[in-house]
Design an enzyme around this catalytic site. Structure first.
Site, PDB file in Angstrom:
ATOM      1  N   GLU A  40       0.852  -1.190   0.000  1.00  0.00           N
ATOM      2  CA  GLU A  40       0.000   0.000   0.000  1.00  0.00           C
ATOM      3  C   GLU A  40       0.883   1.233   0.000  1.00  0.00           C
ATOM      4  O   GLU A  40       1.829   1.340   0.787  1.00  0.00           O
ATOM      5  CB  GLU A  40      -0.923   0.011   1.220  1.00  0.00           C
ATOM      6  CG  GLU A  40      -1.636   1.331   1.490  1.00  0.00           C
ATOM      7  CD  GLU A  40      -2.455   1.852   0.317  1.00  0.00           C
ATOM      8  OE1 GLU A  40      -2.445   3.075   0.089  1.00  0.00           O
ATOM      9  OE2 GLU A  40      -3.092   1.029  -0.385  1.00  0.00           O
ATOM     10  N   GLY A  45      -5.582   1.072   5.162  1.00  0.00           N
ATOM     11  CA  GLY A  45      -7.028   0.870   5.205  1.00  0.00           C
ATOM     12  C   GLY A  45      -7.723   1.317   3.941  1.00  0.00           C
ATOM     13  O   GLY A  45      -8.900   1.021   3.746  1.00  0.00           O
ATOM     14  N   GLY A  46      -7.023   2.059   3.072  1.00  0.00           N
ATOM     15  CA  GLY A  46      -7.585   2.452   1.791  1.00  0.00           C
ATOM     16  C   GLY A  46      -8.159   3.854   1.767  1.00  0.00           C
ATOM     17  O   GLY A  46      -8.220   4.558   2.789  1.00  0.00           O
ATOM     18  N   THR A  47      -8.594   4.256   0.586  1.00  0.00           N
ATOM     19  CA  THR A  47      -9.134   5.599   0.365  1.00  0.00           C
ATOM     20  C   THR A  47     -10.369   5.863   1.212  1.00  0.00           C
ATOM     21  O   THR A  47     -10.526   6.938   1.806  1.00  0.00           O
ATOM     22  CB  THR A  47      -9.481   5.785  -1.125  1.00  0.00           C
ATOM     23  OG1 THR A  47      -8.274   5.690  -1.893  1.00  0.00           O
ATOM     24  CG2 THR A  47     -10.126   7.132  -1.385  1.00  0.00           C
ATOM     25  N   CYS A  48     -11.265   4.889   1.301  1.00  0.00           N
ATOM     26  CA  CYS A  48     -12.536   5.069   2.011  1.00  0.00           C
ATOM     27  C   CYS A  48     -12.320   5.560   3.430  1.00  0.00           C
ATOM     28  O   CYS A  48     -12.940   6.528   3.878  1.00  0.00           O
ATOM     29  CB  CYS A  48     -13.316   3.755   2.002  1.00  0.00           C
ATOM     30  SG  CYS A  48     -14.769   3.753   3.065  1.00  0.00           S
ATOM     31  N   HIS A 449     -44.189   0.221  12.789  1.00  0.00           N
ATOM     32  CA  HIS A 449     -44.707   1.593  12.886  1.00  0.00           C
ATOM     33  C   HIS A 449     -44.257   2.208  14.209  1.00  0.00           C
ATOM     34  O   HIS A 449     -44.253   1.530  15.237  1.00  0.00           O
ATOM     35  CB  HIS A 449     -46.236   1.565  12.818  1.00  0.00           C
ATOM     36  CG  HIS A 449     -46.878   2.893  13.115  1.00  0.00           C
ATOM     37  ND1 HIS A 449     -46.990   3.892  12.174  1.00  0.00           N
ATOM     38  CD2 HIS A 449     -47.431   3.380  14.266  1.00  0.00           C
ATOM     39  CE1 HIS A 449     -47.588   4.936  12.722  1.00  0.00           C
ATOM     40  NE2 HIS A 449     -47.876   4.644  13.982  1.00  0.00           N
TER      41      HIS A 449
END
Length: 470
Positions: A40, A45-48, A449
């Site tokens: 990486e 953990g990435g872009t997100c 409801h």
């Protein structure tokens, strides 16, 4: 002396890019006993987690909390003083969420047993990369199978002056260096609209500039028009059919001046450019491993996520599919199946999405416009959110719900839900579509409801009381 290893390390799985699909597959296969290496470049953990979904939705939550506080009197609550944004605290909130998730991923990577390398990879041969690691070392790794999951990065349009002007992208704006009094946003897609809503609620005077004649061009005109009204009520000046021709910033970090095709000039403290994203492929040297890309630079894949090179796969945004984290996670499941002897494809999968303006827009399947273009025989169900009892209890009655139903089979073709908690409700519609249930199944279900989901009863009631025709 930094050592350079020329003999490649052999692994069962090499993952280049640690986005949602890549990191999930790497951890899963490592835990299953495979030898796994994942490289990486800079976002654990990435872009997100780092610069997209998680930080932006954390800030959307802040904007909505501020809105709730400002309208607390409607709920019988009196607060002392005018609620306001404290920039340092806002930054701490965002960074605590992101930082916590990054640290959790470090531990998850270690616990899985994978070889995690923070560095930059480039292909030097079939299924082989050379990695310039963050610690200055260099090594080569070859995988029995390779997955490319490098994602995308903000795109800059070919606008005269933009290369010489200090602007914000959807990533750099998240540093929260300041809350501008006047914010210009170029691009009226999902990213532009989310930031326009967020910063307007924070108190900035926002001007949103969109080239096409409606915001969110993929949505039905009536939904896009209502979103324009919502943003306008929040204080956003929306300029559609307004093409920018140049941009420049005055000296000493002065105002940003955005010139439009009609000759008018917009003046702001900052400019956010939100005109799409481009794939991270140019520096991978993919030709060295036999992987071809599309005209737009995305990795070419088939419906099994195979590239043009044997035993090389691609997933997530870089593979040219829907640019959503949940689509990338679904790619992980497809890859895991195919790497373990199964035969799974992306064909026919149903990907919903939510645009986190306030209130949010959730979508799945076909719009009315798309159904008409496809020549489908359909009916449209439509209600105002104000008709839903739960919305009344919340004093949050803004929005419209809309569904498209096949007139011959009664199956739901798609839905556009604009309103409070729409992103939570759209999953019910998606599951009905996956199961190919007739709309009457939702219409006649005893939904709890008072909830927002109960509005689906009301939505499909608009099509009449006749039973399903088998």
């Amino acid at each position: 002396m930094i050592m350079v290893r020329r003999d490649p390390d052999e692994v069962d799985l090499l993952v280049v890019g640690g986005g949602k699909a890549g990191k999930s597959l790497a951890m899963d296969r490592a835990a299953a006993g495979w030898s796994v290496a994942m490289v990486e470049r800079d976002k654990i953990g990435g872009t997100c987690i780092n610069v997209a979904c998680i930080p932006t939705k954390s800030l959307v939550g802040s904007a909505r909390t501020l809105t709730d506080a400002r309208h607390a009197d409607l709920m019988g609550i009196e607060l002392g003083g005018e609620p306001r944004v404290v920039l340092a605290a806002l930054r701490r909130h965002k960074e605590s969420v992101v930082g916590g998730m990054v640290q959790a991923h470090r531990q998850l990577f270690a616990d899985s047993g994978m070889d995690f390398i923070l560095g930059t990879a480039r292909f030097v041969g079939p299924r082989t990369v050379e990695v310039a690691a963050e610690d200055g070392s260099t090594r080569r790794i070859r995988g029995r199978d390779v997955v490319i999951n490098t994602g995308t990065t903000p795109a800059l349009p070919p606008l005269p002056g933009i290369e010489d002007t200090e602007i914000w992208t959807s990533e750099s704006i998240l540093r929260l260096e300041r809350l501008p009094e006047r914010l210009l946003i170029l691009g009226g897609g999902y990213i532009g609209c989310e930031f326009a809503s967020m910063f307007a609620l924070f108190g900035s005077r926002v001007t949103l500039v969109q080239g096409p004649d409606q915001l969110l061009p993929q949505e039905d005109p009536d939904i896009a028009a209502e979103i324009t009204e919502i943003l306008t009520r929040q204080g956003v000046e929306v300029r559609t059919a307004a093409r920018a021709t140049s941009v420049r910033r005055e000296s000493d970090h002065g105002s940003v001046l955005l010139t439009l095709v009609d000759g008018s000039v917009l003046d702001g403290d900052e400019l956010l450019v939100a005109t799409g994203r481009v794939p991270v492929t140019t520096e991978l040297e993919l030709d060295a491993t036999g992987v071809t890309v599309t005209d737009r630079g995305f990795v070419s894949v088939d419906d099994h996520l195979r590239t043009t090179a044997e035993h090389v796969w691609a997933a997530g945004d870089v593979a040219g599919g829907p640019q959503f984290t949940h689509a990338s996670w679904n790619d992980f499941r497809i890859l895991r199946a195919n790497l373990t002897g199964q035969d799974v494809s992306t064909e026919g999968r149903l990907i919903p999405y939510t645009v986190f303006i306030t209130p949010e827009l959730a979508r799945v399947g076909l719009t009315e416009t798309q159904a008409r273009a496809a020549g489908r025989n359909f009916r449209v169900a439509k209600i105002g959110v104000a008709a839903i009892p739960r919305a009344k209890t919340l004093h949050d009655k803004t929005g419209t719900w809309k569904a498209v139903v096949d007139a011959d089979t009664d199956e739901i073709l798609g839905a556009s839900l604009l309103g409070h908690d729409a992103g939570e409700v759209i999953g019910t519609v998606q599951l009905a579509m996956i199961g190919r249930l007739p709309y009457q199944t939702i219409r006649d279900a005893a939904l709890s409801h008072p909830t927002m989901s109960e509005g689906l009863n009301l939505l499909f009631d608009t099509l009449g009381s006749e039973p399903h025709r088998p």
